[in-house]
Scaffold this active site. Structure first.
Site, mmCIF file in Angstrom:
data_model
loop_
_atom_site.group_PDB
_atom_site.id
_atom_site.type_symbol
_atom_site.label_atom_id
_atom_site.label_comp_id
_atom_site.label_asym_id
_atom_site.label_seq_id
_atom_site.Cartn_x
_atom_site.Cartn_y
_atom_site.Cartn_z
ATOM 1 N N SER A 158 0.814 -1.216 0.000
ATOM 2 C CA SER A 158 0.000 0.000 0.000
ATOM 3 C C SER A 158 0.850 1.271 0.000
ATOM 4 O O SER A 158 0.343 2.347 -0.344
ATOM 5 C CB SER A 158 -0.937 0.009 1.215
ATOM 6 O OG SER A 158 -0.215 -0.173 2.419
ATOM 7 N N ASP A 399 -1.724 5.485 12.560
ATOM 8 C CA ASP A 399 -1.028 5.119 11.332
ATOM 9 C C ASP A 399 0.263 5.914 11.202
ATOM 10 O O ASP A 399 0.258 7.096 10.839
ATOM 11 C CB ASP A 399 -1.932 5.379 10.119
ATOM 12 C CG ASP A 399 -1.319 4.895 8.808
ATOM 13 O OD1 ASP A 399 -0.147 4.478 8.819
ATOM 14 O OD2 ASP A 399 -2.017 4.935 7.787
ATOM 15 N N HIS A 402 1.827 4.836 6.621
ATOM 16 C CA HIS A 402 1.477 5.525 5.380
ATOM 17 C C HIS A 402 1.759 7.016 5.525
ATOM 18 O O HIS A 402 2.183 7.473 6.589
ATOM 19 C CB HIS A 402 0.009 5.268 5.038
ATOM 20 C CG HIS A 402 -0.303 3.824 4.827
ATOM 21 N ND1 HIS A 402 -0.744 2.993 5.849
ATOM 22 C CD2 HIS A 402 -0.225 3.043 3.725
ATOM 23 C CE1 HIS A 402 -0.919 1.774 5.384
ATOM 24 N NE2 HIS A 402 -0.614 1.771 4.095
#
Length: 437
Positions: A158, A399, A402
């Site tokens: 990702s 997170d 990312h």
């Protein structure tokens, strides 16, 4: 930047008038060829006032001299200035960002930090400054011109998809793409920039090799270290550029297979199964991925390794309260690549260099997009608690893996475009030398 190409008079018949005419014809032919090649690579034919003006970052001019001594030979191609663009510091850039969370529809909820209340915005206002040169900000028009009639694929996890989303947002200043995907699965998207006949695609393959969930929750993964993942290897030969990445997923519970037999297990504690760490699995997965690309042997394709981007969990691990609340980059002397981050990075470099030697023998090109050091210095660029997936009522870990959009990951396109320009100049110079000599 100024390139001066000087073409000598050719040796030949002693008749001076014939020699002069032959020289002029030769010069004219080489002039036309040189102009065509440099113009194509520099993308200078689109919307510029001067034929040789590329943009505000560089200019190219060509001079011809028919007064050289007959015995002189063509000088070597002007060398590209040596500069390690991947070593440097983050410096303020008040002009950033170049898009917002309201002007780009390709920002997913869990990267939309400003939408979900992040109080600071300084993390968007930095650019990467190499130690020995300048790195131009990404020019979407120039990039699309270089990519005219070509295609690019992002293969990996990702974070690779995060990169493609960033690029779509940056390119939106020039053109929005059309969805030409073969499936509704967002893990395998294709976008086409119609005005440039440029296609960009993403292939979800976090282990690069064939892998499958052992249970419905995905708590344990079977990873087949010696088997190609045909979801991308069966299609990758269509693409001119392939950017591969991997890393974070190899830190999870995994069962390793080779020749259809279990050879080890990480974090699974199964009886009669040898405990194994991710190191060997990571190495072999990349080796198999490179083997797949080299075996396909597309002579004009370029493989780019985008190196590991470190996460920045502090005050705990990802599922035990770890967070990333910093608001400024580190200086280069304030952070050190160590521990598993260094090990992941080092293995990637070893396998890349190993594969590159094999690729060269087959006429294939491998290029390194080394983002690791730059991203090690950006603890401020992650969503932390300001990235929400659609399930807003579900308790989610912060997170710190990312990257917010807009944010530090936009600089990867700065790196990529500069690499493409440098490689283009080298290729043009090599081609001209071959023809002349």
């Amino acid at each position: 930047m100024k390139f001066v190409l000087r073409f000598p008079l050719l040796k030949g018949n002693n008749n001076r008038s014939k020699q002069t005419m032959s020289s002029k014809v030769t010069i004219l032919a080489f002039s036309t060829l040189a102009i065509f090649i440099l113009a194509t690579i520099s993308c200078s034919l689109l919307n510029y006032h001067s034929l040789w003006k590329i943009n505000e970052y560089q200019k190219v001019s060509i001079e011809f001299d028919d007064g050289m001594n007959e015995t002189e030979s063509m000088p070597p191609t002007p060398p590209v200035k040596k500069c390690d663009i991947f070593r440097g510091e983050w410096v303020p850039n008040p002009e950033a960002p170049y898009y917002t969370n309201t002007t780009c529809w390709e920002i997913h909820e869990h990267q939309n930090c400003m939408k979900f209340g992040r109080p600071d915005s300084e993390f968007m206002k930095w650019r990467w400054k190499p130690n020995d040169c300048e790195l131009p900000i990404f020019n979407p028009f120039q990039f699309l011109e270089i990519m005219r009639g070509k295609s690019m694929a992002f293969v990996g996890d990702s974070i690779g998809r995060n990169h493609m989303q960033s690029m779509i947002c940056l390119l939106s200043r020039a053109e929005w793409p059309v969805d030409v995907s073969y499936t509704d699965d967002y893990s395998f998207k294709r976008w086409k920039y119609s005005n440039y006949n440029f296609t960009m695609a993403t292939f979800w393959s976090p282990y690069l090799v064939r892998a499958e969930d052992v249970d419905a929750n995905g708590d344990l993964i079977n990873v087949y270290l010696d088997e190609f993942n045909e979801k991308w290897t069966s299609q990758i030969n269509e693409f001119d550029y392939v950017i591969i990445n991997g890393g974070q997923w190899f830190l999870r519970p995994m069962m390793f297979y080779e020749k259809h037999k279990i050879v080890g297990c990480q974090y699974c504690a199964l009886e009669n199964v040898t405990h194994s760490t991710w190191h060997n699995g990571f190495k072999k997965a990349f080796r198999t991925a490179y083997k797949a690309i080299i075996s396909l042997g597309k002579s004009k394709g370029v493989t780019i390794l985008r190196t590991y981007a470190p996460s920045h969990f502090e005050n705990g691990v990802w599922d035990k309260g770890g967070n990333c609340i910093r608001t400024k980059p580190f200086k280069s002397n304030e952070a050190r690549l160590e521990g598993y981050n260094f090990e992941l990075y080092n293995i990637q470099l070893e396998e890349f260099n190993r594969a590159k030697k094999q690729a060269i023998k087959k006429g294939l090109k491998f290029i390194l997009l080394d983002t690791t050091q730059a991203m090690l210095l950006r603890p401020d660029g992650h969503p932390d608690k300001y990235g929400h997936r659609p399930q807003d009522n579900v308790s989610l870990a912060n997170d710190c893996v990312h990257w917010c959009l807009p944010g530090p990951i936009d600089s990867w396109s700065d790196f990529l475009l500069e690499m493409l320009k440098i490689e283009g100049i080298r290729s043009a110079g090599s081609f001209i030398n071959k023809i002349v000599n």
